[in-house]
Design a protein around this motif. Structure first.
Motif, mmCIF file in Angstrom:
data_model
loop_
_atom_site.group_PDB
_atom_site.id
_atom_site.type_symbol
_atom_site.label_atom_id
_atom_site.label_comp_id
_atom_site.label_asym_id
_atom_site.label_seq_id
_atom_site.Cartn_x
_atom_site.Cartn_y
_atom_site.Cartn_z
ATOM 1 N N TRP A 181 32.655 -17.402 15.194
ATOM 2 C CA TRP A 181 31.207 -17.190 15.176
ATOM 3 C C TRP A 181 30.682 -16.623 16.490
ATOM 4 C CZ3 TRP A 181 28.011 -16.743 11.296
ATOM 5 C CH2 TRP A 181 28.401 -17.234 10.058
ATOM 6 N N ILE A 182 31.295 -16.980 17.596
ATOM 7 C CA ILE A 182 30.902 -16.357 18.867
ATOM 8 C C ILE A 182 31.235 -14.878 18.844
ATOM 9 C CG2 ILE A 182 31.424 -16.260 21.343
ATOM 10 C CD1 ILE A 182 31.776 -19.293 21.277
ATOM 11 N N GLY A 183 32.409 -14.539 18.304
ATOM 12 C CA GLY A 183 32.780 -13.126 18.183
ATOM 13 C C GLY A 183 31.857 -12.370 17.249
ATOM 14 N N LEU A 184 31.472 -13.006 16.138
ATOM 15 C CA LEU A 184 30.540 -12.347 15.212
ATOM 16 C C LEU A 184 29.181 -12.131 15.857
ATOM 17 C CD1 LEU A 184 31.379 -14.238 11.885
ATOM 18 C CD2 LEU A 184 31.937 -11.863 12.454
ATOM 19 N N ALA A 185 28.741 -13.091 16.666
ATOM 20 C CA ALA A 185 27.443 -12.955 17.339
ATOM 21 C C ALA A 185 27.461 -11.833 18.373
ATOM 22 C CB ALA A 185 27.045 -14.272 17.984
ATOM 23 N N LEU A 186 28.608 -11.593 18.981
ATOM 24 C CA LEU A 186 28.690 -10.549 20.009
ATOM 25 C C LEU A 186 28.681 -9.156 19.398
ATOM 26 C CD1 LEU A 186 31.309 -12.132 22.453
ATOM 27 C CD2 LEU A 186 28.826 -11.964 22.744
ATOM 28 N N CYS A 187 29.620 -8.918 18.494
ATOM 29 C CA CYS A 187 29.687 -7.559 17.952
ATOM 30 C C CYS A 187 30.398 -7.505 16.606
ATOM 31 C CB CYS A 187 30.392 -6.649 18.955
ATOM 32 S SG CYS A 187 30.253 -4.877 18.550
ATOM 33 N N VAL A 188 30.392 -8.580 15.853
ATOM 34 C CA VAL A 188 31.001 -8.686 14.524
ATOM 35 C C VAL A 188 32.523 -8.505 14.576
ATOM 36 C CG1 VAL A 188 31.047 -7.835 12.153
ATOM 37 C CG2 VAL A 188 28.870 -7.922 13.414
ATOM 38 N N LEU A 189 32.980 -7.360 15.058
ATOM 39 C CA LEU A 189 34.405 -7.056 15.033
ATOM 40 C C LEU A 189 35.242 -8.088 15.805
ATOM 41 C CD1 LEU A 189 36.616 -5.171 14.077
ATOM 42 C CD2 LEU A 189 36.235 -3.773 16.140
ATOM 43 N N PRO A 190 34.833 -8.522 17.017
ATOM 44 C CA PRO A 190 35.622 -9.567 17.690
ATOM 45 C C PRO A 190 35.742 -10.847 16.870
ATOM 46 C CG PRO A 190 34.126 -8.532 19.246
ATOM 47 C CD PRO A 190 33.751 -8.031 17.881
ATOM 48 N N GLY A 191 34.701 -11.183 16.140
ATOM 49 C CA GLY A 191 34.761 -12.369 15.296
ATOM 50 C C GLY A 191 35.791 -12.229 14.191
ATOM 51 N N LEU A 192 35.841 -11.042 13.597
ATOM 52 C CA LEU A 192 36.848 -10.798 12.556
ATOM 53 C C LEU A 192 38.259 -10.860 13.132
ATOM 54 C CD1 LEU A 192 35.120 -7.854 10.621
ATOM 55 C CD2 LEU A 192 35.126 -10.295 10.034
ATOM 56 N N VAL A 193 38.413 -10.332 14.345
ATOM 57 C CA VAL A 193 39.728 -10.359 14.992
ATOM 58 C C VAL A 193 40.167 -11.794 15.247
ATOM 59 C CG1 VAL A 193 40.994 -9.744 17.085
ATOM 60 C CG2 VAL A 193 39.473 -8.061 16.011
ATOM 61 N N VAL A 194 39.232 -12.607 15.761
ATOM 62 C CA VAL A 194 39.560 -14.008 16.029
ATOM 63 C C VAL A 194 39.928 -14.729 14.732
ATOM 64 C CG1 VAL A 194 38.644 -16.219 16.835
ATOM 65 C CG2 VAL A 194 38.174 -14.124 18.117
ATOM 66 N N GLY A 195 39.191 -14.452 13.671
ATOM 67 C CA GLY A 195 39.484 -15.090 12.390
ATOM 68 C C GLY A 195 40.875 -14.749 11.873
ATOM 69 N N VAL A 196 41.272 -13.479 12.017
ATOM 70 C CA VAL A 196 42.606 -13.067 11.560
ATOM 71 C C VAL A 196 43.688 -13.685 12.442
ATOM 72 C CG1 VAL A 196 44.135 -11.096 11.216
ATOM 73 C CG2 VAL A 196 41.743 -10.938 10.529
ATOM 74 N N LEU A 197 43.452 -13.730 13.760
ATOM 75 C CA LEU A 197 44.451 -14.293 14.667
ATOM 76 C C LEU A 197 44.682 -15.779 14.406
ATOM 77 C CD1 LEU A 197 43.507 -12.585 18.072
ATOM 78 C CD2 LEU A 197 45.448 -12.042 16.569
ATOM 79 N N CYS A 198 43.655 -16.474 13.933
ATOM 80 C CA CYS A 198 43.776 -17.912 13.643
ATOM 81 C C CYS A 198 44.180 -18.192 12.197
ATOM 82 C CB CYS A 198 42.461 -18.617 13.944
ATOM 83 S SG CYS A 198 41.952 -18.558 15.673
ATOM 84 N N MET A 199 44.664 -17.188 11.521
ATOM 85 C CA MET A 199 44.932 -17.289 10.092
ATOM 86 C C MET A 199 45.958 -18.378 9.753
ATOM 87 S SD MET A 199 45.989 -14.114 7.638
ATOM 88 C CE MET A 199 45.938 -14.220 5.858
ATOM 89 N N PHE A 200 46.961 -18.555 10.598
ATOM 90 C CA PHE A 200 48.026 -19.518 10.321
ATOM 91 C C PHE A 200 47.927 -20.768 11.203
ATOM 92 C CE2 PHE A 200 49.905 -15.251 9.537
ATOM 93 C CZ PHE A 200 50.069 -15.350 8.164
ATOM 94 N N ALA A 201 46.800 -20.964 11.885
ATOM 95 C CA ALA A 201 46.688 -22.077 12.829
ATOM 96 C C ALA A 201 46.860 -23.429 12.133
ATOM 97 C CB ALA A 201 45.352 -22.012 13.561
ATOM 98 N N LEU A 202 46.167 -23.630 11.016
ATOM 99 C CA LEU A 202 46.292 -24.902 10.313
ATOM 100 C C LEU A 202 47.694 -25.110 9.751
ATOM 101 C CD1 LEU A 202 42.933 -25.475 8.382
ATOM 102 C CD2 LEU A 202 43.757 -26.569 10.463
ATOM 103 N N HIS A 203 48.374 -24.030 9.420
ATOM 104 C CA HIS A 203 49.749 -24.156 8.935
ATOM 105 C C HIS A 203 50.657 -24.736 10.020
ATOM 106 C CE1 HIS A 203 48.102 -21.387 5.935
ATOM 107 N NE2 HIS A 203 49.113 -21.734 5.154
#
Length: 337
Positions: free
Chosen positions: A240-262
């Protein structure tokens, strides 16, 4: 008439009976205490009563067929095959992570060590082999088939998410909180419940890739709920911080954390290690992961179009597909459909 000899004890050496009585009966024989063994037999006599003439002392009989204890050679014990518990891990992979080849590493169910793990770091999982490439189409079809083969539990766990959402709406409409603090607290409580539910679905998907059909209670057997909540919170804030800054960083962070819970559920990693491992895994397989992310987004959008009812199927299929990707990219166990 000849005198009848009286009964008298024989000497210890087996000689003739001693005559007389008194002290003469116990008198020492000539040379008995003059050195040597007092119990040695006289010269020329046969074996003494306690002498054992065998090659090793036993038995007292010699000749063909007589056993000679202590002299026969011992047969070596039969060879016993060592059963390794490395679950098929190649020897070079065991050496890479500092694991002894002779015993393997039987650990908790899971996968390969997280990318970038140092030698000697605790390893969790089945250790089935080296990572392979990701086929996104096969991941989606795998999720669909596993969902169809175990329909009732997956629908039940997804319906629980719908119930959590409906409870949230009901509480807001009933109490109509006007200040910001109650809304934030209520929102965080609902998000915590949804994050735990997401971890439960990951646990169920890991069971599916192990070849075990989970029942409803099996979904909640993840290791550490605290690590789940902290990992999900960090990923949520970063997105959400990335989305607030420029949308694209938020999407990048979301993809990078894709397997974190796994990594948290499967390998019991801490929040920072789980996010780091997930980011490393995504960066190393960026294009297949991006394609999988877009596919999951399309499936979720189609589920929303069906008045939200489609999410009952879209959610499990997406979780199963992402878990298949996680296991495939880390070289973990993937049971056949």
């Amino acid at each position: 008439m000849a005198d009848t000899p009286s009964s008298a004890p024989k000497d210890p050496a087996g000689g003739t009976p001693q005559q007389g009585g008194g002290s003469e009966q116990f008198a020492a024989q000539p040379g008995q205490h003059e050195g040597g063994d007092p119990y040695a037999p006289p010269s020329g006599a046969g074996h003494a009563r306690h002498e054992m003439p065998g090659g090793a002392g036993y038995p007292q009989f010699e000749g063909p067929g007589a056993a000679q204890y202590g002299t026969e050679p011992l047969e070596p014990p039969p060879a016993v095959a060592t059963q390794h518990a490395s679950y098929g891990m190649p020897p070079q992979t065991q050496q890479q992570y500092g694991m002894p080849q002779e015993y393997g590493v039987p650990q908790q169910p899971g996968t390969m060590p997280p990318p970038g793990a140092a030698p000697g770091q605790p390893v969790y999982g089945y250790q089935l082999g080296t990572p392979t490439g990701l086929d996104v189409g096969h991941a989606l079809s795998y999720g669909l088939e596993k969902f169809r083969a175990n329909l009732a539990p997956w629908l039940g766990i997804t319906a629980l998410g719908v119930i959590i959402y409906l409870v949230f709406v009901l509480v807001v409409q009933t109490f109509e909180p006007n200040s910001l603090l109650p809304l934030v607290l209520l929102f965080l409580a609902v998000m915590a419940a949804l994050w735990l539910l997401q971890a439960a679905m990951v646990r169920g998907a890991l069971y599916e890739t192990d070849g075990v059909k989970p029942v409803f209670g099996s979904y909640f057997k993840f290791v550490n709920a605290g690590n789940v909540l902290l990992t999900a919170l960090l990923a949520f804030l970063g997105t959400w911080i990335g989305l607030a800054l420029c949308v694209l960083p938020g999407l990048v962070v979301g993809v990078l954390c894709m397997f974190a819970l796994h990594f948290v559920v499967d390998q019991d990693l801490g929040p920072f290690d789980a996010i780091k491992s997930s980011a490393t895994l995504v960066v190393g397989n960026i294009w297949p992961v991006v394609l999988l992310t877009l596919s999951v987004a399309v499936i979720t959008f189609l589920g929303l179009l069906l008045c939200g009812i489609g999410l009952l199927a879209a959610g499990p299929i997406s979780i199963l597909a992402v878990t298949y990707a996680y296991r495939t990219l880390t070289g973990g166990r993937v049971a056949a459909v």
